[in-house]
Design a protein around this motif. Structure first.
Motif, PDB file in Angstrom:
ATOM      1  N   GLN A  37       0.835  -1.200   0.000  1.00 40.70           N
ATOM      2  CA  GLN A  37       0.000   0.000   0.000  1.00 40.70           C
ATOM      3  C   GLN A  37       0.871   1.252   0.000  1.00 40.70           C
ATOM      4  OE1 GLN A  37      -0.490  -1.937   3.241  1.00 40.70           O
ATOM      5  NE2 GLN A  37      -1.278  -3.505   1.843  1.00 40.70           N
ATOM      6  N   GLU A  38       0.243   2.361  -0.381  1.00 40.19           N
ATOM      7  CA  GLU A  38       0.875   3.674  -0.475  1.00 40.19           C
ATOM      8  C   GLU A  38       2.129   3.603  -1.339  1.00 40.19           C
ATOM      9  OE1 GLU A  38       1.426   7.641   2.307  1.00 40.19           O
ATOM     10  OE2 GLU A  38       1.298   5.685   3.294  1.00 40.19           O
ATOM     11  N   GLY A 111      -6.038  -3.343   0.317  1.00 45.91           N
ATOM     12  CA  GLY A 111      -6.583  -1.993   0.376  1.00 45.91           C
ATOM     13  C   GLY A 111      -5.724  -1.005   1.131  1.00 45.91           C
ATOM     14  N   TYR A 112      -5.627   0.177   0.570  1.00 47.12           N
ATOM     15  CA  TYR A 112      -5.078   1.316   1.297  1.00 47.12           C
ATOM     16  C   TYR A 112      -6.269   2.228   1.580  1.00 47.12           C
ATOM     17  CZ  TYR A 112      -2.418   5.561   2.347  1.00 47.12           C
ATOM     18  OH  TYR A 112      -1.916   6.704   2.949  1.00 47.12           O
ATOM     19  N   PHE A 113      -6.861   2.035   2.730  1.00 52.23           N
ATOM     20  CA  PHE A 113      -8.103   2.729   3.059  1.00 52.23           C
ATOM     21  C   PHE A 113      -7.806   4.174   3.456  1.00 52.23           C
ATOM     22  CE2 PHE A 113      -8.893  -1.778   3.471  1.00 52.23           C
ATOM     23  CZ  PHE A 113     -10.131  -1.922   2.869  1.00 52.23           C
ATOM     24  N   PRO A 114      -8.707   5.100   3.144  1.00 51.59           N
ATOM     25  CA  PRO A 114      -8.422   6.530   3.348  1.00 51.59           C
ATOM     26  C   PRO A 114      -8.154   6.881   4.802  1.00 51.59           C
ATOM     27  CG  PRO A 114     -10.354   6.223   1.950  1.00 51.59           C
ATOM     28  CD  PRO A 114     -10.021   4.877   2.510  1.00 51.59           C
ATOM     29  N   PHE A 164      -5.731  -0.030   7.198  1.00 56.30           N
ATOM     30  CA  PHE A 164      -7.110   0.393   7.438  1.00 56.30           C
ATOM     31  C   PHE A 164      -7.173   1.803   8.030  1.00 56.30           C
ATOM     32  CE2 PHE A 164      -8.072  -3.817   6.370  1.00 56.30           C
ATOM     33  CZ  PHE A 164      -9.441  -4.039   6.366  1.00 56.30           C
ATOM     34  N   ASN A 165      -6.052   2.330   8.488  1.00 58.27           N
ATOM     35  CA  ASN A 165      -6.034   3.655   9.109  1.00 58.27           C
ATOM     36  C   ASN A 165      -7.003   3.759  10.283  1.00 58.27           C
ATOM     37  OD1 ASN A 165      -4.129   5.723   8.157  1.00 58.27           O
ATOM     38  ND2 ASN A 165      -4.934   5.225   6.129  1.00 58.27           N
ATOM     39  N   ILE A 166      -7.189   2.657  10.993  1.00 59.43           N
ATOM     40  CA  ILE A 166      -8.004   2.637  12.208  1.00 59.43           C
ATOM     41  C   ILE A 166      -7.348   1.695  13.210  1.00 59.43           C
ATOM     42  CG2 ILE A 166     -10.241   2.147  13.258  1.00 59.43           C
ATOM     43  CD1 ILE A 166     -11.534   2.408  10.514  1.00 59.43           C
ATOM     44  N   TRP A 232       0.837   2.360  16.639  1.00 61.10           N
ATOM     45  CA  TRP A 232      -0.566   2.042  16.385  1.00 61.10           C
ATOM     46  C   TRP A 232      -0.619   0.742  15.576  1.00 61.10           C
ATOM     47  CZ3 TRP A 232      -4.782   6.094  15.955  1.00 61.10           C
ATOM     48  CH2 TRP A 232      -4.419   7.301  16.555  1.00 61.10           C
ATOM     49  N   ARG A 233      -1.578  -0.102  15.853  1.00 61.67           N
ATOM     50  CA  ARG A 233      -1.811  -1.268  14.992  1.00 61.67           C
ATOM     51  C   ARG A 233      -2.968  -0.913  14.061  1.00 61.67           C
ATOM     52  NH1 ARG A 233      -4.358  -6.545  14.566  1.00 61.67           N
ATOM     53  NH2 ARG A 233      -5.818  -5.973  16.222  1.00 61.67           N
TER      54      ARG A 233
END
Length: 270
Positions: A37-38, A111-114, A164-166, A232-233
Motif C-alpha cells: 500500500q501507499e 486496500g489502502y483505506f483513506p 485500514f487507518n483505524i 498504532w496497529r
C-alpha cells in the motif's frame, strides 16, 4: 494447502526500493501473495526488478486524481481467476486504493483505506475538536467496500489486508487516552470495525495472539516513536468467518524497517 500472505504499507515504493531492508525482505519467496500500500507511483515509474519479481504476477492500482499519491500493488504466485482495480462504485474510484483478485478458494482484497485528512477549522481558524475533513469520505469508502465484500462473500470467502487507518481497540495503540479525538481512533471509525467484525470478519492477529499488548504496525517518525514502541496497529489481515478454522498463523514483522509501517502477515491452511 498452505498459503502465506504478506501486507506492507511501504510509504513510497520508489523510495523504499533503494533501502537494503526492503531489498532483503522483497527478495524472499516465502510469500504466495504480497499486498503493498501507499506505493505513490505509476507502474511505469516502478523499477523493473520489482514489477517483474521472478515467479510472481504483479497488479497495480495508481492514483489518477493526484500523481504520487496513494496506490496499491499485489504480487501473486497463484494465478488469479480475475483481477479488478478499484471498487465498483465510481464515487470511490480514482485514488488507486484497491486491488481485488479472485482466487479459486477466496476473494482477496488489498486496500489502502483513506485516512481522515486534516482537521476542520472553525471561523477563527482554530481546529474543531475531533472533526477531520476526509472522515465522511473515509466512512463512505468503508461502507462501499463492506457492501461489495458482502455481495462477493455469497459465492466464496473474503480475505482482506492492508492499511485500514483505524486502531480498533485501546490495546491497539500505545496512547489511547490522548488520541480519542484523533482520526484513526475516532469512535465513528472504531464503530465500523465493530460492525465489520460483528458481521463475521475475523481479525487474524487477535485470533492468534489474543489480547497481548504492545503490538503495533505503524510508528510516527517523530520523537523516536519506533524505538520507544509508541505505535498504532492499523495494518490488518481480516478473513470472513468461513475461513476462521483455516487461520494457521498471523504475525507482525516489527523488526523489518524501511517504512514507517512494518509488514504484517497471515498463513492459511486450506
Amino acid at each position: 494447502m498452505e498459503i502465506k500472505l504478506a501486507s506492507w504499507n511501504v510509504n513510497g515504493i520508489r523510495a523504499v526500493a533503494a533501502k537494503p531492508e526492503w531489498q532483503e525482505w522483497f527478495a524472499q519467496d516465502k510469500y504466495d501473495v504480497i499486498g503493498l500500500q501507499e506505493t505513490k507511483a505509476e507502474k511505469e515509474q516502478i523499477p523493473e526488478a520489482i514489477v517483474n519479481k521472478e515467479g510472481y504476477e504483479s497488479f497495480f492500482a495508481s492514483s489518477k486524481v493526484k500523481k504520487g499519491y496513494s496506490g496499491t500493488a499485489v504480487f501473486s504466485r497463484i494465478k488469479p481467476l480475475s483481477v479488478e482495480i478499484e471498487l465498483p462504485d465510481p464515487e470511490f474510484q480514482g485514488e488507486g486504493r484497491i486491488v481485488h483478485l479472485e482466487f479459486e478458494k477466496f476473494h482477496f482484497f488489498n486496500g489502502y483505506f483513506p485516512n481522515g485528512g486534516a482537521e476542520v477549522l472553525d471561523e477563527n481558524g482554530k481546529p474543531i475538536k475531533g472533526e477531520f475533513k476526509r472522515v465522511p469520505y473515509k466512512m463512505g469508502f468503508f461502507d462501499s467496500f463492506f457492501k461489495y465484500a458482502q455481495e462477493l462473500r455469497k459465492s466464496k470467502p473474503i480475505v482482506v489486508c492492508g492499511d485500514f487507518n483505524i486502531a480498533h481497540h485501546e490495546i491497539d495503540l500505545a496512547r489511547p487516552k490522548t488520541n480519542k479525538n484523533t482520526t484513526g481512533f475516532l469512535q465513528i471509525e472504531r464503530d465500523f470495525l465493530d460492525m465489520f467484525t460483528s458481521a463475521g470478519y475475523v481479525d487474524t492477529f487477535r485470533h492468534i495472539k489474543g489480547n497481548e499488548e504492545g503490538h503495533y504496525s505503524w510508528w510516527s517518525y517523530k520523537m523516536q516513536a519506533r524505538a520507544k514502541n509508541v505505535g498504532w496497529r492499523i495494518d490488518y489481515f481480516f478473513v470472513s468467518d468461513e475461513l476462521k478454522d483455516c487461520i494457521k498463523d498471523a504475525s507482525i514483522e516489527k523488526d523489518v524497517f524501511g517504512s514507517d509501517h512494518c509488514p504484517v502477515n497471515l498463513t492459511l491452511e486450506l
